[in-house]
Design a protein around this motif. Structure first.
Motif, short mmCIF file in Angstrom:
data_model
loop_
_atom_site.label_atom_id
_atom_site.label_comp_id
_atom_site.label_asym_id
_atom_site.label_seq_id
_atom_site.Cartn_x
_atom_site.Cartn_y
_atom_site.Cartn_z
N ILE A 72 0.82 -1.22 0.00
CA ILE A 72 0.00 0.00 0.00
C ILE A 72 0.85 1.27 0.00
O ILE A 72 0.32 2.37 -0.17
N GLU A 73 2.17 1.13 0.19
CA GLU A 73 3.05 2.30 0.14
C GLU A 73 3.61 2.53 -1.26
O GLU A 73 3.66 3.65 -1.75
N PHE A 115 2.77 -4.79 -7.09
CA PHE A 115 2.27 -6.15 -6.88
C PHE A 115 3.35 -6.94 -6.16
O PHE A 115 4.53 -6.90 -6.54
N ILE A 116 2.96 -7.67 -5.12
CA ILE A 116 3.93 -8.53 -4.43
C ILE A 116 3.54 -9.99 -4.49
O ILE A 116 4.33 -10.86 -4.17
N LYS A 117 2.31 -10.26 -4.94
CA LYS A 117 1.88 -11.65 -5.15
C LYS A 117 0.63 -11.63 -6.04
O LYS A 117 -0.26 -10.81 -5.86
N VAL A 118 0.61 -12.56 -7.02
CA VAL A 118 -0.56 -12.69 -7.90
C VAL A 118 -0.89 -14.17 -8.05
O VAL A 118 -0.02 -15.02 -7.94
N ASN A 119 -2.17 -14.48 -8.28
CA ASN A 119 -2.54 -15.88 -8.45
C ASN A 119 -2.60 -16.26 -9.92
O ASN A 119 -2.45 -15.42 -10.83
N LYS A 139 4.78 -6.51 5.77
CA LYS A 139 4.46 -5.24 5.12
C LYS A 139 2.95 -5.02 5.13
O LYS A 139 2.18 -5.97 4.98
N LYS A 140 2.57 -3.76 5.34
CA LYS A 140 1.16 -3.44 5.23
C LYS A 140 0.75 -3.52 3.77
O LYS A 140 1.31 -2.82 2.91
#
Length: 271
Positions: free
Chosen positions: A91-92, A96-100, A172-173
């Motif tokens: 959110i900062e 993208f940090i993970k995708v399905n 991480k938020k």
């Protein structure tokens, strides 16, 4: 809460019981022995207690780790195998940090490409400020953000419905998002609206034809019936000629109305 304090309470009670009961038992069994032997047994008793507690703790920790691993795997599967596109973003940085798998299949990016992008890269430029405002407005818990326009890797625009909620991922938020592709639903809705509009036009045309049959056609038809009666009764050749001329006019008028109604039915495909 109750489950989390059951184990410490059990160990506390066991330790207290061991501490208060073991020494009287040693004195009872070894009261006739010398002090050195009694102290040695007490030390062995303490070591035995520590070993037993250590083994029990190890078994319990391993059991909890297995349950945690199983739970993590179940949640991972729920994320990875969900038929709707899902992703987690920072959110900062908005990256993208993970995708399905569904997100990869729907948007057309590879996993590596996805993880090099931000959430703004799958939206049109004029929506970006709107997205930032929506994120600021969101509260903790589930947020229904409504319908948005997204862009696939090939440049195709399509509508999605967005549901999101805040999570902590890798310390991480972050925010987890589920996007539902509305393409098929909107296509069906458009087809239904088209069918309803077509039906509405059909009904208007059929009402028009029904009105024509009950009002407009009746006039020349009644005139024809009346003229036939007059023609049969007339003995004057000039009158008969005039009646025949009027009959031809009424017949032509009736034929023209019938032709127009048939053309309307042809347009509807009902003739």
């Amino acid at each position: 809460m109750l489950k989390s304090i059951k184990i410490p309470i059990a160990f506390l009670l066991t330790g207290i019981a061991w501490a208060f009961l073991s020494d009287p038992v040693i004195i009872l069994l070894l009261g006739h022995s010398d002090t050195y032997k009694q102290d040695l047994v007490r030390e062995l008793n303490d070591v035995t207690f520590v070993i037993i507690i250590t083994i029990i703790l190890y078994i319990e920790i391993k059991r909890q780790q297995r349950k945690l691993s199983q739970s993590e795997e179940e949640y991972r599967q729920l994320f990875e195998s969900n038929p709707n596109p899902m992703w987690i973003y920072d959110i900062e940085t908005f990256k993208f940090i993970k995708v399905n798998d569904a997100a990869i299949a729907t948007y057309g990016y590879t996993r590596k490409q996805f993880l090099s992008k931000t959430i703004f890269d799958i939206r049109s430029e004029h929506d970006r400020e709107k997205v930032k405002k929506e994120i600021k407005k969101n509260k903790y818990g589930i947020n229904y953000s409504g319908t948005w326009e997204h862009i696939k890797a090939n440049g195709e625009f399509f509508k999605v419905s967005i549901i999101s909620h805040y999570v902590t991922f890798n310390n991480k938020k972050s925010k987890m998002v589920m996007a539902t592709d509305l393409t098929e639903l909107l296509d069906k809705e458009q087809k239904l609206n088209d069918a309803l509009e077509k039906l509405k036009k059909h009904n208007i045309t059929l009402l028009d034809i029904a009105w024509s049959n009950s009002h407009e056609l009746r006039k020349p038809l009644c005139s024809i019936i009346s003229l036939v009666d007059l023609l049969q009764e007339s003995t004057n050749s000039e009158e008969k000629a005039e009646y025949l001329s009027l009959l031809n006019q009424c017949a032509a008028e009736l034929d023209e109305m019938s032709r127009k109604n048939n053309e309307k039915l042809d347009k509807l495909g009902l003739s």
